[in-house]
Enzyme design. Structure first.
Site, PDB file in Angstrom:
ATOM      1  N   ARG A   1      -2.306 -11.305  15.137  1.00 33.30           N
ATOM      2  CA  ARG A   1      -3.574 -10.752  14.006  1.00 33.30           C
ATOM      3  C   ARG A   1      -4.863 -10.783  14.376  1.00 33.30           C
ATOM      4  NH1 ARG A   1      -1.624  -7.913  11.133  1.00 33.30           N
ATOM      5  NH2 ARG A   1       0.080  -8.612   9.532  1.00 33.30           N
TER       6      ARG A   1
ATOM      7  N   GLN B   1      -3.784  -6.563  16.156  1.00 30.16           N
ATOM      8  CA  GLN B   1      -3.600  -6.192  14.875  1.00 30.16           C
ATOM      9  C   GLN B   1      -4.918  -5.875  13.226  1.00 30.16           C
ATOM     10  OE1 GLN B   1       0.808  -5.402  16.085  1.00 30.16           O
ATOM     11  NE2 GLN B   1       0.487  -5.352  13.122  1.00 30.16           N
TER      12      GLN B   1
ATOM     13  N   CYS C   1       3.302   0.902  11.821  1.00 34.55           N
ATOM     14  CA  CYS C   1       2.120   0.926  12.363  1.00 34.55           C
ATOM     15  C   CYS C   1       0.977   0.311  13.594  1.00 34.55           C
ATOM     16  CB  CYS C   1       1.036   0.569  11.379  1.00 34.55           C
ATOM     17  SG  CYS C   1       0.988  -1.021  10.729  1.00 34.55           S
TER      18      CYS C   1
ATOM     19  N   SER D   1      -5.079  -5.752   7.001  1.00 34.60           N
ATOM     20  CA  SER D   1      -4.305  -4.885   5.812  1.00 34.60           C
ATOM     21  C   SER D   1      -3.134  -4.118   6.218  1.00 34.60           C
ATOM     22  CB  SER D   1      -5.355  -3.698   5.768  1.00 34.60           C
ATOM     23  OG  SER D   1      -5.414  -3.069   6.852  1.00 34.60           O
ATOM     24  N   GLY D   2      -2.606  -4.834   7.412  1.00 36.48           N
ATOM     25  CA  GLY D   2      -1.477  -4.815   8.485  1.00 36.48           C
ATOM     26  C   GLY D   2       0.193  -5.685   7.397  1.00 36.48           C
TER      27      GLY D   2
ATOM     28  N   HIS E   1      -5.375  -1.076  14.338  1.00 41.01           N
ATOM     29  CA  HIS E   1      -5.113  -1.922  15.256  1.00 41.01           C
ATOM     30  C   HIS E   1      -5.154  -1.256  16.498  1.00 41.01           C
ATOM     31  CE1 HIS E   1      -2.778  -3.632  11.906  1.00 41.01           C
ATOM     32  NE2 HIS E   1      -1.601  -2.844  12.248  1.00 41.01           N
TER      33      HIS E   1
HETATM   34  N1  LIG Z   1      -0.071  -2.326   5.369  1.00 37.01           N
HETATM   35  C1  LIG Z   1       0.145  -1.403   6.418  1.00 37.01           C
HETATM   36  O1  LIG Z   1      -1.012  -1.264   7.125  1.00 37.01           O
HETATM   37  C2  LIG Z   1       1.610  -1.128   6.575  1.00 37.01           C
HETATM   38  C3  LIG Z   1       1.911  -0.157   7.589  1.00 37.01           C
HETATM   39  C4  LIG Z   1       2.913   0.748   8.085  1.00 37.01           C
HETATM   40  C5  LIG Z   1       4.154   0.636   7.082  1.00 37.01           C
HETATM   41  N2  LIG Z   1       3.623  -0.921   6.142  1.00 37.01           N
HETATM   42  C6  LIG Z   1       5.265  -0.087   5.053  1.00 37.01           C
HETATM   43  O2  LIG Z   1       4.744   0.116   3.816  1.00 37.01           O
HETATM   44  C7  LIG Z   1       4.918  -1.057   3.209  1.00 37.01           C
HETATM   45  C8  LIG Z   1       4.111  -1.073   1.644  1.00 37.01           C
HETATM   46  O3  LIG Z   1       2.350  -1.577   2.266  1.00 37.01           O
HETATM   47  P1  LIG Z   1       1.404  -2.620   1.626  1.00 37.01           P
HETATM   48  O4  LIG Z   1       0.905  -3.475   2.939  1.00 37.01           O
HETATM   49  O5  LIG Z   1       1.299  -1.418   1.170  1.00 37.01           O
HETATM   50  O6  LIG Z   1       2.217  -3.650   0.822  1.00 37.01           O
HETATM   51  P2  LIG Z   1       1.292  -4.613  -0.989  1.00 37.01           P
HETATM   52  O7  LIG Z   1       0.478  -3.998  -0.239  1.00 37.01           O
HETATM   53  O8  LIG Z   1       2.044  -5.462  -0.281  1.00 37.01           O
HETATM   54  O9  LIG Z   1       1.887  -3.494  -1.189  1.00 37.01           O
HETATM   55  C9  LIG Z   1       3.288  -2.866  -2.027  1.00 37.01           C
HETATM   56  C10 LIG Z   1       3.524  -1.970  -2.985  1.00 37.01           C
HETATM   57  O10 LIG Z   1       4.554  -1.735  -4.016  1.00 37.01           O
HETATM   58  C11 LIG Z   1       4.043  -2.725  -5.281  1.00 37.01           C
HETATM   59  N3  LIG Z   1       5.814  -3.362  -5.864  1.00 37.01           N
HETATM   60  C12 LIG Z   1       6.410  -4.437  -4.728  1.00 37.01           C
HETATM   61  N4  LIG Z   1       7.418  -5.233  -6.006  1.00 37.01           N
HETATM   62  C13 LIG Z   1       7.479  -4.026  -6.675  1.00 37.01           C
HETATM   63  C14 LIG Z   1       8.942  -3.218  -6.981  1.00 37.01           C
HETATM   64  N5  LIG Z   1       9.334  -4.635  -7.022  1.00 37.01           N
HETATM   65  N6  LIG Z   1       9.111  -3.012  -7.314  1.00 37.01           N
HETATM   66  C15 LIG Z   1       8.116  -1.674  -8.089  1.00 37.01           C
HETATM   67  N7  LIG Z   1       6.810  -2.068  -6.713  1.00 37.01           N
HETATM   68  C16 LIG Z   1       7.019  -2.684  -6.340  1.00 37.01           C
HETATM   69  C17 LIG Z   1       3.222  -2.826  -5.274  1.00 37.01           C
HETATM   70  O11 LIG Z   1       3.122  -3.149  -7.406  1.00 37.01           O
HETATM   71  P3  LIG Z   1       2.318  -4.245  -7.444  1.00 37.01           P
HETATM   72  O12 LIG Z   1       1.152  -3.988  -7.068  1.00 37.01           O
HETATM   73  O13 LIG Z   1       2.401  -3.773  -8.742  1.00 37.01           O
HETATM   74  O14 LIG Z   1       2.778  -5.748  -7.373  1.00 37.01           O
HETATM   75  C18 LIG Z   1       2.560  -2.202  -4.358  1.00 37.01           C
HETATM   76  O15 LIG Z   1       1.922  -1.283  -5.741  1.00 37.01           O
HETATM   77  C19 LIG Z   1       5.620  -2.398   3.056  1.00 37.01           C
HETATM   78  O16 LIG Z   1       6.705  -1.638   3.351  1.00 37.01           O
HETATM   79  C20 LIG Z   1       5.143  -2.069   4.413  1.00 37.01           C
HETATM   80  O17 LIG Z   1       6.258  -3.034   5.604  1.00 37.01           O
HETATM   81  C21 LIG Z   1       2.410  -1.077   6.063  1.00 37.01           C
END
Ligand SMILES: NC(=O)c1ccc[n+]([C@@H]2O[C@H](COP(=O)([O-])OP(=O)(O)OC[C@H]3O[C@@H](n4cnc5c(N)ncnc54)[C@H](OP(=O)(O)O)[C@@H]3O)[C@@H](O)[C@H]2O)c1
Length: 353
Positions: A239, A189, A163, A192-193, A246
């Site tokens: 952070r 940052q 991000c 929520s990141g 960010h």
């Molecule tokens: N947050 C940001 O600003 C951001 C920005 C750019 C890229 N990213 C990337 O985007 C991805 C998601 O980030 P996030 O921040 O949304 O993470 P998050 O809030 O931790 O959400 C993870 C999601 O994946 C699901 N999950 C976890 N383990 C799993 C498994 N073994 N099998 C299937 N589903 C599973 C979770 O389901 P449950 O709720 O059921 O556990 C949840 O829906 C990551 O790779 C991160 O690096 C994030």
């Protein structure tokens, strides 16, 4: 909703394209659900999260963290298992992935293997040779790398950047022509990141943490791949106790002389060639003239909300040019960027025949 209506009127489509969403309950997954609920082209057909949620109702089970109300239309979804045959039976071709790396590592290659078009936010495939880290404002020419992955005979992955890198790459892309000598960047940052539940409130309340695991390495590697430049980048990623957005400060040195007014004109014209993508704002980069802007509270400003990268405080000191920028990490930096990438694929490939 007026804004939704505008999108539908401007980008009509007779039959919507069915998409699957993995990681739908996380921070990025929620942003997908919110954006896709009013998207003129895409229709969420299969909603997935971790196994423990299979069979549960999305509206009742999700811990909604976005600042806008959860759309009525997503409340009734049932969370389904990761079943590729069922997805095919449902007519899903495009899969958006908001999975953490550990889950993406096995799920994404399998999806590609089975012929799906994967648009991912995870880092696992970003550094593969023929996998683009696509940001339409910065490197739309890399979209055709999917042919090197075997499309149209095979599935493919298109990733978006980490991000904080997305904000930096969007702001720097129109300036690449001046020859980037090197670049110093500091980030502020939001929490929520780190996803949900993310950091402990005891660690981040009233605090600032000058370290985000692997973030600086990602920024260096991804910026170079996206803009296809081999330059020195010096990041510090920090952070701060904010929910969304960010903020970044940048000091860049160019090979060529460039006037500050010219940089603002370059930013003003950053939409060029992207008129056909519904999620692209009228001005993807908006320069703020007020001395104390952009601020993090603007993270969900603009239309589509959260898709604009705001810049400000442009100045020269010695041989360097400095500016600040703001990117919404869950929208432009994640779900919105991925949706925009899928729109680019649809227009350049599916609709072009
Ligand atoms: N947050 C940001 O600003 C951001 C920005 C750019 C890229 N990213 C990337 O985007 C991805 C998601 O980030 P996030 O921040 O949304 O993470 P998050 O809030 O931790 O959400 C993870 C999601 O994946 C699901 N999950 C976890 N383990 C799993 C498994 N073994 N099998 C299937 N589903 C599973 C979770 O389901 P449950 O709720 O059921 O556990 C949840 O829906 C990551 O790779 C991160 O690096 C994030």
């Amino acid at each position: 909703m007026k804004t939704t209506q505008m999108q539908h009127d401007q980008f009509p489509r007779e039959k919507k394209i069915r998409v699957g969403l993995m990681g739908a309950t996380g921070a990025v997954g929620q942003a997908f659900m919110w954006m896709l609920s009013s998207h003129p082209w895409f229709e969420v057909t299969r909603v997935m999260a971790s196994e423990k949620r299979v069979g549960r109702n999305y509206g009742e089970d999700v811990h909604w963290i976005l600042p806008m109300e959860i759309p009525q239309s997503v409340l009734g979804y049932e969370i389904k298992s990761f079943d590729t045959q069922a997805m095919k039976d449902d007519g899903v071709e495009i899969v958006f992935s908001a999975l953490p790396n550990h889950a993406a590592r096995t799920a994404e290659p399998r999806l590609i293997e089975e012929g799906f078009y994967v648009f991912s936010n995870a880092a696992v495939l970003r550094y593969e040779e023929h996998v683009p880290i696509l940001i339409p404002e910065a490197n739309i020419e890399t979209l055709h790398w999917i042919e090197k992955q075997g499309y149209p005979d095979k599935g493919f992955a298109i990733t978006n950047a980490n991000c904080s890198t997305t904000g930096l790459a969007v702001a720097m892309a129109p300036l690449k022509k001046y020859g980037i000598k090197d670049l110093v960047v500091s980030t502020y940052q939001s929490v929520s990141g780190a996803g949900h539940p993310g950091l402990s409130s005891l660690d981040i309340t009233n605090n600032v943490i000058p370290y985000i695991d692997t973030e600086e390495e990602k920024m260096i590697r991804e910026f170079k791949k996206i803009l296809s430049v081999d330059v020195d980048i010096f990041p510090y990623c920090v952070r701060v106790p904010l929910m969304f957005g960010h903020l970044e400060t940048v000091w860049v040195e160019f090979e060529q002389e460039v006037e500050l007014d010219q940089i603002r004109r370059d930013w003003d014209e950053s939409r060029q060639g992207l008129d056909h993508l519904p999620s692209t704002p009228e001005k993807p980069i908006e320069y703020e003239t007020q001395f104390d802007l952009p601020q993090a509270k603007q993270a969900f400003y603009g239309f589509p909300q959260g898709m604009v990268v705001y810049t400000g405080r442009l100045k020269r000191q010695g041989s360097r040019i400095g500016f600040t920028l703001l990117v919404n990490n869950v929208i432009k930096g994640a779900a919105g960027g991925s949706i925009q990438n899928a729109e680019a694929f649809v227009t350049h490939y599916l609709d072009a025949g």
